[in-house]
Scaffold this motif. Structure first.
Motif, short mmCIF file in Angstrom:
data_model
loop_
_atom_site.label_atom_id
_atom_site.label_comp_id
_atom_site.label_asym_id
_atom_site.label_seq_id
_atom_site.Cartn_x
_atom_site.Cartn_y
_atom_site.Cartn_z
N MET A 65 0.81 -1.19 0.00
CA MET A 65 0.00 0.00 0.00
C MET A 65 0.86 1.27 0.00
SD MET A 65 -3.24 -0.49 0.00
CE MET A 65 -4.52 -1.59 0.39
N GLU A 66 2.14 1.14 0.24
CA GLU A 66 3.00 2.32 0.26
C GLU A 66 3.42 2.78 -1.12
OE1 GLU A 66 3.71 4.28 2.82
OE2 GLU A 66 2.40 3.00 4.00
N GLU A 67 3.18 1.96 -2.14
CA GLU A 67 3.53 2.37 -3.49
C GLU A 67 2.71 3.59 -3.87
OE1 GLU A 67 3.01 -0.86 -6.17
OE2 GLU A 67 3.95 -2.28 -4.83
N ARG A 68 3.29 4.43 -4.72
CA ARG A 68 2.61 5.66 -5.13
C ARG A 68 2.22 5.56 -6.59
NH1 ARG A 68 1.99 9.60 -1.11
NH2 ARG A 68 3.41 9.10 0.56
N ASP A 69 1.05 6.15 -6.91
CA ASP A 69 0.62 6.24 -8.30
C ASP A 69 1.38 7.36 -8.99
OD1 ASP A 69 -1.21 4.19 -8.12
OD2 ASP A 69 -2.85 5.51 -7.55
N SER A 70 1.18 7.50 -10.28
CA SER A 70 1.88 8.52 -11.05
C SER A 70 1.56 9.94 -10.57
CB SER A 70 1.55 8.39 -12.53
OG SER A 70 0.16 8.55 -12.73
N ASP A 71 0.39 10.14 -9.93
CA ASP A 71 0.04 11.47 -9.43
C ASP A 71 0.54 11.71 -8.01
OD1 ASP A 71 -1.67 9.84 -8.06
OD2 ASP A 71 -3.49 10.92 -8.61
N GLY A 72 1.24 10.73 -7.42
CA GLY A 72 1.84 10.89 -6.10
C GLY A 72 0.99 10.40 -4.95
N THR A 73 -0.24 9.96 -5.22
CA THR A 73 -1.09 9.46 -4.15
C THR A 73 -0.76 8.01 -3.85
OG1 THR A 73 -2.83 8.83 -5.70
CG2 THR A 73 -2.99 11.02 -4.72
N THR A 74 -1.05 7.59 -2.63
CA THR A 74 -0.81 6.21 -2.26
C THR A 74 -1.95 5.33 -2.75
OG1 THR A 74 -1.96 6.40 -0.14
CG2 THR A 74 0.41 6.91 -0.15
N ARG A 75 -1.70 4.04 -2.76
CA ARG A 75 -2.74 3.10 -3.18
C ARG A 75 -3.89 3.10 -2.18
NH1 ARG A 75 -0.03 -2.40 -4.29
NH2 ARG A 75 -2.10 -2.88 -5.06
N PHE A 76 -3.62 3.48 -0.92
CA PHE A 76 -4.67 3.57 0.08
C PHE A 76 -5.74 4.57 -0.36
CE2 PHE A 76 -6.46 5.61 3.89
CZ PHE A 76 -7.13 4.50 4.41
N ASN A 77 -5.33 5.66 -0.99
CA ASN A 77 -6.30 6.64 -1.47
C ASN A 77 -7.24 6.04 -2.51
OD1 ASN A 77 -5.48 8.72 0.16
ND2 ASN A 77 -3.99 9.48 -1.30
N ARG A 78 -6.77 5.06 -3.26
CA ARG A 78 -7.64 4.41 -4.25
C ARG A 78 -8.76 3.63 -3.58
NH1 ARG A 78 -4.35 1.15 -8.51
NH2 ARG A 78 -6.43 0.99 -9.41
N LYS A 138 -10.51 4.65 -1.20
CA LYS A 138 -11.55 5.61 -0.83
C LYS A 138 -12.26 6.21 -2.03
CE LYS A 138 -8.44 7.90 1.44
NZ LYS A 138 -7.79 8.94 2.24
N GLN A 139 -11.98 5.73 -3.21
CA GLN A 139 -12.59 6.27 -4.43
C GLN A 139 -14.09 6.05 -4.42
OE1 GLN A 139 -10.80 4.81 -8.02
NE2 GLN A 139 -12.64 5.16 -9.20
N THR A 140 -14.84 7.08 -4.77
CA THR A 140 -16.30 6.97 -4.82
C THR A 140 -16.76 6.99 -6.27
OG1 THR A 140 -16.53 9.35 -4.65
CG2 THR A 140 -16.60 8.10 -2.60
N ALA A 141 -17.99 6.53 -6.48
CA ALA A 141 -18.56 6.51 -7.82
C ALA A 141 -18.85 7.93 -8.29
CB ALA A 141 -19.83 5.69 -7.83
N GLN A 142 -18.70 8.16 -9.58
CA GLN A 142 -19.00 9.46 -10.17
C GLN A 142 -20.39 9.41 -10.79
OE1 GLN A 142 -15.52 9.52 -12.67
NE2 GLN A 142 -14.62 11.11 -11.39
N GLY A 143 -20.77 10.47 -11.47
CA GLY A 143 -22.08 10.54 -12.11
C GLY A 143 -22.28 9.42 -13.12
N PRO A 144 -23.54 9.12 -13.45
CA PRO A 144 -23.83 8.00 -14.35
C PRO A 144 -23.43 8.27 -15.80
CG PRO A 144 -25.84 9.15 -13.78
CD PRO A 144 -24.74 9.78 -12.99
N SER A 145 -22.41 7.59 -16.23
CA SER A 145 -21.99 7.63 -17.64
C SER A 145 -21.27 6.32 -17.93
CB SER A 145 -21.08 8.82 -17.93
OG SER A 145 -19.80 8.61 -17.39
N TRP A 146 -21.17 5.99 -19.18
CA TRP A 146 -20.53 4.74 -19.56
C TRP A 146 -19.05 4.74 -19.18
CZ3 TRP A 146 -21.84 0.07 -20.03
CH2 TRP A 146 -21.06 -0.85 -20.69
N SER A 147 -18.35 5.85 -19.37
CA SER A 147 -16.93 5.90 -19.03
C SER A 147 -16.73 5.81 -17.52
CB SER A 147 -16.27 7.16 -19.59
OG SER A 147 -16.87 8.31 -19.05
#
Length: 73
Positions: free
Chosen positions: A1-14, A16-25
């Motif tokens: 979990m200490e690895e960082r994504d290309s934007d500098g955030t940790t995998r732990f932040n992923r 906490k990701q929430t759903a966005q508005g309804p669209s296919w993408s």
């Protein structure tokens, strides 16, 4: 979990990701995120042996919230 994504955030932040508005993408992005979460494995194993928080009565349930004493109906 200490690895960082290309934007500098940790995998732990992923986690906490929430759903966005309804669209296919957004659906495809959420589906990819859920696949990533599934790949982490059985989360019950992570907390095996960890004691549950105990409420006032010792049941693990804190019970109903009480109104502040300064509240006057």
């Amino acid at each position: 979990m200490e690895e960082r994504d290309s934007d500098g955030t940790t995998r732990f932040n992923r986690l906490k990701q929430t759903a966005q508005g309804p669209s296919w993408s957004h659906f495809k992005r959420l589906f990819t995120h859920l696949q990533w979460l599934d790949a982490l494995g059985d989360t019950a194993v992570w907390v095996d042996g960890v004691a549950a928080p105990v409420g006032a009565a010792g049941s693990g349930d804190p019970g109903p919230a009480k109104a502040p004493s300064s509240h006057r109906p």
